[in-house]
Write a protein that holds these residues in place. Structure first.
Motif, short mmCIF file in Angstrom:
data_model
loop_
_atom_site.label_atom_id
_atom_site.label_comp_id
_atom_site.label_asym_id
_atom_site.label_seq_id
_atom_site.Cartn_x
_atom_site.Cartn_y
_atom_site.Cartn_z
N ILE A 162 0.85 -1.20 0.00
CA ILE A 162 0.00 0.00 0.00
C ILE A 162 0.88 1.25 0.00
CG2 ILE A 162 -1.72 1.32 1.30
CD1 ILE A 162 -2.76 -1.45 2.32
N LEU A 163 1.89 1.28 0.86
CA LEU A 163 2.81 2.41 0.91
C LEU A 163 3.55 2.55 -0.41
CD1 LEU A 163 4.36 4.69 2.33
CD2 LEU A 163 5.92 2.94 3.23
N ASN A 164 4.07 1.45 -0.94
CA ASN A 164 4.82 1.51 -2.20
C ASN A 164 3.95 2.03 -3.35
OD1 ASN A 164 7.09 0.50 -0.93
ND2 ASN A 164 6.68 -1.61 -1.50
N ALA A 165 2.72 1.58 -3.44
CA ALA A 165 1.82 2.04 -4.50
C ALA A 165 1.47 3.52 -4.31
CB ALA A 165 0.55 1.19 -4.52
N ALA A 166 1.31 3.96 -3.07
CA ALA A 166 1.01 5.37 -2.79
C ALA A 166 2.17 6.26 -3.22
CB ALA A 166 0.71 5.56 -1.31
N ILE A 167 3.39 5.82 -2.98
CA ILE A 167 4.57 6.58 -3.39
C ILE A 167 4.65 6.67 -4.91
CG2 ILE A 167 7.11 6.57 -3.41
CD1 ILE A 167 6.93 5.35 -0.55
N GLU A 168 4.21 5.60 -5.60
CA GLU A 168 4.22 5.60 -7.06
C GLU A 168 3.06 6.40 -7.65
OE1 GLU A 168 4.43 1.60 -8.54
OE2 GLU A 168 6.26 1.18 -7.40
N GLY A 169 2.10 6.82 -6.81
CA GLY A 169 1.00 7.66 -7.28
C GLY A 169 -0.31 6.94 -7.52
N PHE A 170 -0.42 5.70 -7.08
CA PHE A 170 -1.65 4.95 -7.28
C PHE A 170 -2.69 5.32 -6.22
CE2 PHE A 170 1.32 2.33 -9.61
CZ PHE A 170 0.58 1.97 -10.71
N ILE A 171 -3.89 5.66 -6.67
CA ILE A 171 -5.01 5.92 -5.78
C ILE A 171 -5.51 4.57 -5.29
CG2 ILE A 171 -7.35 6.88 -5.63
CD1 ILE A 171 -5.12 8.98 -6.12
N GLN A 172 -5.73 4.46 -3.98
CA GLN A 172 -6.17 3.19 -3.39
C GLN A 172 -7.27 3.44 -2.37
OE1 GLN A 172 -2.38 0.81 -2.34
NE2 GLN A 172 -1.75 2.95 -2.45
N GLU A 173 -8.24 2.56 -2.34
CA GLU A 173 -9.34 2.74 -1.40
C GLU A 173 -8.88 2.54 0.04
OE1 GLU A 173 -11.44 -1.65 -1.51
OE2 GLU A 173 -12.03 -0.20 -3.06
N GLU A 174 -7.73 1.91 0.24
CA GLU A 174 -7.21 1.70 1.60
C GLU A 174 -6.73 3.00 2.25
OE1 GLU A 174 -6.58 -2.16 -0.62
OE2 GLU A 174 -6.18 -0.05 -1.05
N ILE A 175 -6.45 4.02 1.43
CA ILE A 175 -5.95 5.29 1.96
C ILE A 175 -7.04 6.35 1.82
CG2 ILE A 175 -4.25 7.13 1.75
CD1 ILE A 175 -2.29 5.05 0.69
N SER A 176 -7.41 6.95 2.94
CA SER A 176 -8.42 7.99 2.94
C SER A 176 -8.06 9.03 4.00
CB SER A 176 -9.80 7.39 3.22
OG SER A 176 -10.78 8.38 3.27
N ASP A 177 -8.11 10.29 3.62
CA ASP A 177 -7.80 11.39 4.54
C ASP A 177 -6.45 11.22 5.22
OD1 ASP A 177 -10.23 12.69 3.98
OD2 ASP A 177 -11.28 11.46 5.48
N GLY A 178 -5.48 10.71 4.49
CA GLY A 178 -4.14 10.55 5.02
C GLY A 178 -3.96 9.38 5.97
N LEU A 179 -4.96 8.51 6.05
CA LEU A 179 -4.89 7.34 6.94
C LEU A 179 -5.05 6.05 6.13
CD1 LEU A 179 -7.17 8.68 9.80
CD2 LEU A 179 -4.66 8.64 9.76
N CYS A 180 -4.42 4.99 6.63
CA CYS A 180 -4.49 3.69 5.97
C CYS A 180 -5.48 2.79 6.72
CB CYS A 180 -3.11 3.04 5.95
SG CYS A 180 -3.09 1.42 5.14
N ALA A 181 -6.45 2.26 5.99
CA ALA A 181 -7.47 1.39 6.59
C ALA A 181 -6.90 0.03 7.00
CB ALA A 181 -8.63 1.19 5.61
N LYS A 182 -5.75 -0.35 6.47
CA LYS A 182 -5.13 -1.65 6.79
C LYS A 182 -4.12 -1.54 7.93
CE LYS A 182 -6.96 -4.03 3.36
NZ LYS A 182 -7.61 -5.30 3.43
#
Length: 191
Positions: A162-182
């Motif tokens: 999740i962190l790696n994909a976020a750094i690459e710019g991928f939008i993910q439903e696990e991340i919302s308002d700067g927080l990770c649901a996982k």
């Protein structure tokens, strides 16, 4: 930051020509279906590359940074006449600067800041600088805040996808308002 003053690139409309080959059976040139760089395109590309190499060598520019980060390319364009389209000159310009100013033009965010006219000295003036954002994070502070939280998560030590994909710019439903649901707090070792 880096700054370059370069020859005005050839328009995309004049950049490519059809490639032909000789067909001995019909004794005629026939198109191959390929588009190749025109002679004028090759000539101007060479001029851009030569000028860019000379100018970038005199500046403190971090080419290695461009391998993993996006950069802004702000342009001030001096056309030789009215009616030219700024979007039509970026193909040659961006391709010519690849491997000189940046690793790959897919990481260059092109922005035309101004168009002026100079009949005697048409040119393009470019400024390069790093973008403020990191992947899905608006800036370094929001990235570091998220990363700080990640470091206390059990997924972090396992190379969190999740962190790696976020750094690459991928939008993910696990991340919302700067927080990770996982997020799962790392268990503390008892002494």
């Amino acid at each position: 930051m880096a700054k370059l003053i370069l020859p005005l690139p050839v328009s995309i409309n004049d950049l490519y020509i059809n490639q032909y080959t000789w067909d001995a059976k019909i004794k005629k040139r026939v198109p191959t279906g390929k588009r190749i760089l025109s002679k004028e395109g090759e000539r101007v590309k060479g001029l851009i590359e030569e000028a860019a190499k000379e100018q970038i060598a005199q500046q403190d520019w971090d080419y290695e940074y461009t391998k993993n980060h996006y950069i802004y390319m702000d342009s001030l364009i001096y056309f030789n006449r009215k009616g030219r389209d700024d979007n039509n000159i970026y193909k040659l310009n961006n391709d010519a600067l690849e491997k000189i100013v940046y690793d790959n033009d897919s990481r260059v965010l092109t922005r035309t800041q101004r168009i002026l006219y100079d009949k005697t000295n048409p040119r393009i003036e470019l400024s390069f600088k790093p973008v403020e954002y990191i992947g899905v994070f608006d800036d370094k502070d929001s990235y570091e805040k998220f990363l700080g939280n990640c470091k206390t998560c059990s997924r972090y030590k396992r190379n969190c996808s999740i962190l790696n994909a976020a750094i690459e710019g991928f939008i993910q439903e696990e991340i919302s308002d700067g927080l990770c649901a996982k997020y799962k707090q790392t268990k503390m070792k008892e002494s």
